[in-house]
Design a protein around this motif. Structure first.
Motif, PDB file in Angstrom:
ATOM      1  N   ARG A 120      -5.475  -0.079 -53.412  1.00 51.36           N
ATOM      2  CA  ARG A 120      -5.924   0.868 -54.451  1.00 51.36           C
ATOM      3  C   ARG A 120      -6.494   2.133 -53.807  1.00 51.36           C
ATOM      4  N   LYS A 121      -7.183   1.936 -52.683  1.00 46.21           N
ATOM      5  CA  LYS A 121      -7.804   3.070 -51.990  1.00 46.21           C
ATOM      6  C   LYS A 121      -6.748   3.931 -51.285  1.00 46.21           C
ATOM      7  N   GLU A 122      -5.817   3.252 -50.642  1.00 44.94           N
ATOM      8  CA  GLU A 122      -4.838   3.959 -49.819  1.00 44.94           C
ATOM      9  C   GLU A 122      -3.691   4.557 -50.645  1.00 44.94           C
ATOM     10  N   LEU A 123      -3.411   3.945 -51.795  1.00 44.41           N
ATOM     11  CA  LEU A 123      -2.309   4.440 -52.642  1.00 44.41           C
ATOM     12  C   LEU A 123      -2.866   4.787 -54.026  1.00 44.41           C
ATOM     13  N   PRO A 124      -3.704   5.831 -54.089  1.00 42.93           N
ATOM     14  CA  PRO A 124      -4.432   6.114 -55.341  1.00 42.93           C
ATOM     15  C   PRO A 124      -3.540   6.508 -56.514  1.00 42.93           C
ATOM     16  N   ASP A 125      -2.308   6.950 -56.225  1.00 46.49           N
ATOM     17  CA  ASP A 125      -1.432   7.379 -57.329  1.00 46.49           C
ATOM     18  C   ASP A 125      -0.698   6.222 -57.996  1.00 46.49           C
ATOM     19  N   ILE A 126      -0.812   5.052 -57.382  1.00 47.75           N
ATOM     20  CA  ILE A 126      -0.079   3.893 -57.916  1.00 47.75           C
ATOM     21  C   ILE A 126      -1.021   3.065 -58.782  1.00 47.75           C
ATOM     22  N   GLU A 127      -0.499   2.637 -59.927  1.00 49.84           N
ATOM     23  CA  GLU A 127      -1.273   1.688 -60.729  1.00 49.84           C
ATOM     24  C   GLU A 127      -0.831   0.279 -60.348  1.00 49.84           C
ATOM     25  N   LEU A 128      -1.744  -0.482 -59.766  1.00 47.62           N
ATOM     26  CA  LEU A 128      -1.419  -1.858 -59.375  1.00 47.62           C
ATOM     27  C   LEU A 128      -1.695  -2.775 -60.556  1.00 47.62           C
ATOM     28  N   VAL A 129      -0.660  -3.491 -60.988  1.00 52.71           N
ATOM     29  CA  VAL A 129      -0.783  -4.301 -62.203  1.00 52.71           C
ATOM     30  C   VAL A 129      -0.754  -5.788 -61.829  1.00 52.71           C
ATOM     31  N   PRO A 130      -1.871  -6.502 -62.032  1.00 51.19           N
ATOM     32  CA  PRO A 130      -1.906  -7.924 -61.660  1.00 51.19           C
ATOM     33  C   PRO A 130      -1.050  -8.776 -62.602  1.00 51.19           C
ATOM     34  N   LYS A 131      -0.237  -9.646 -62.022  1.00 47.51           N
ATOM     35  CA  LYS A 131       0.594 -10.567 -62.822  1.00 47.51           C
ATOM     36  C   LYS A 131       0.514 -11.959 -62.215  1.00 47.51           C
ATOM     37  N   THR A 132       0.551 -12.963 -63.069  1.00 49.34           N
ATOM     38  CA  THR A 132       0.621 -14.341 -62.561  1.00 49.34           C
ATOM     39  C   THR A 132       1.851 -15.023 -63.169  1.00 49.34           C
ATOM     40  N   GLY A 133       2.306 -16.025 -62.483  1.00 52.86           N
ATOM     41  CA  GLY A 133       3.407 -16.828 -63.003  1.00 52.86           C
ATOM     42  C   GLY A 133       4.742 -16.099 -63.085  1.00 52.86           C
TER      43      GLY A 133
END
Ligand code: ZN
Ligand code: ZN
Length: 367
Positions: A120-133
């Protein structure tokens, strides 16, 4: 003549596994997947190394690993571009060479929180979306090739069980029996144990996950042996309970009840039924026989590249059992400080019902 990249992209569009994951990209409104579960990566690409991250976009796929696997990754992976990283995948992503888009899904249960923070810090322009399964409904259905590997692992476990019948006695320790299991697994062609073998006799058998101890096999008791091996990445998982010496009426009754429960589970398993429904059928049977409290774990689980896969056949699992899944049916009765019994088979589920894969006998063997 097309250039190499074009060829690779053509190859990827027809790859059914990448296709399935890309459909999920679309469905989840993501631009890319960042996969970090090694078993899932092996399922997707065939790569069996111990360090891998898979980046999958709508158009392409990259597999990041390190220099130890430079040759192996080329030999094993045909549907993703191998990238050998010096300083890990994060440094590689920071180069900006990869079209990540704006929303990147990651395996929330397979990526350490510290790494997520760093990303998140290094790639601030990307939205990281948590997914399971993400993989659950994909890996549960086995292909013909996967089933063949599983059958090969089960066949070895059957042979190992026969070997154990020759040595089980009060003159050998549980740990020595476990060592024999590991030895014969490899001698019969397995890569390794699927998990640390469970060998538990006497009151220790009442502990469903007892590790093999330095104690001698107790005479006049039931011995629970839960073991499995790995063939080309695929696991077996099987339990038999054997009597050594003379056993009590209570032990014999518990054994016969577990066997009935086990056979009931196999008979009642149907394509399309909820996993919890199958668990319930067997659980209710054991409760009706007065063993409700004594059956303290789930009825089973799916097996594949990992010994415990989704779904768990448990009281709360809402997932439906699809045709082509391989699950275990493993009811048990555990009487604290006294004894334990468990019988476990892997079964292959089709429209015709559940077909047990092992051939090791299930009647009470008395040594
Ligand atoms: Zn087991
Ligand atoms: Zn199991």
């Amino acid at each position: 003549m097309p250039n190499m990249n074009d060829t690779l992209e053509i190859a990827q569009t027809v790859d059914p596994k990448l296709h399935a994951l890309r459909s999920k990209l679309q469905h989840e409104q993501l631009d890319a997947w960042l996969m970090t579960d090694l078993a899932n990566i092996r399922w997707t690409t065939g790569f069996s190394g111990s360090n891998a991250v898979l980046l999958l976009t709508k158009e392409s796929a990259w597999l990041f690993t390190d220099g130890r696997y430079a040759e192996q990754v080329k030999a094993e992976v045909k549907n993703a571009i191998p990238v050998i990283t010096q300083d890990g995948f994060l440094e590689e992503l920071k180069t900006g060479k990869y079209p990540l888009g704006t929303r990147v899904g990651f395996q929330a249960d397979k990526l350490p929180f510290a790494t997520v923070e760093k990303l998140r810090k290094e790639l601030p322009d990307i939205e990281l979306v948590p997914k399971t399964g993400v993989y659950d409904d994909l890996i549960v259905v086995k292909t013909f090739e996967e089933l063949e590997k599983i059958k090969a692992a089960v066949a070895i476990t059957d042979k190992v069980f026969q070997k154990l019948l020759e040595i089980l006695s009060p003159n050998i320790t549980e740990r020595e029996v476990a060592a024999e299991i590991s030895y014969w697994n490899k001698r019969f062609g397995a890569e390794r144990d699927a998990f640390e073998p469970i060998v538990a006799s006497g009151p220790r058998a009442a502990l469903p996950h007892a590790r093999a101890s330095e104690k001698f096999i107790q005479n006049n008791s039931l011995v629970v042996i839960d073991m499995g091996c790995v063939v080309e990445g695929y696991c077996s998982d099987q339990t038999r309970t054997v009597a050594v010496g003379k056993i009590s009426t209570a032990m014999r009754q518990a054994y016969e009840t577990v066997l009935e429960a086990h056979l009931l589970g196999i008979r009642e398993a149907r394509v399309g039924m909820m996993a919890k429904e199958l668990d319930g059928v067997v659980r209710n049977f054991l409760a009706a026989r007065g063993y409700g409290e004594a059956f303290s774990h789930a009825l089973g689980h799916s097996v594949g590249l990992q010994v415990h896969e989704v779904p768990t056949i448990g009281r709360k699992t809402d997932m439906r059992l699809p045709a082509g899944c391989v699950i275990t049916i493993e009811p048990g009765i555990y009487i604290p400080n006294e004894f334990g019994v468990r019988i476990e088979d892997m079964v292959y589920l089709t429209e015709a019902g559940a077909q047990p894969l092992p051939s090791a006998p299930k009647h009470l063997i008395e040594l």
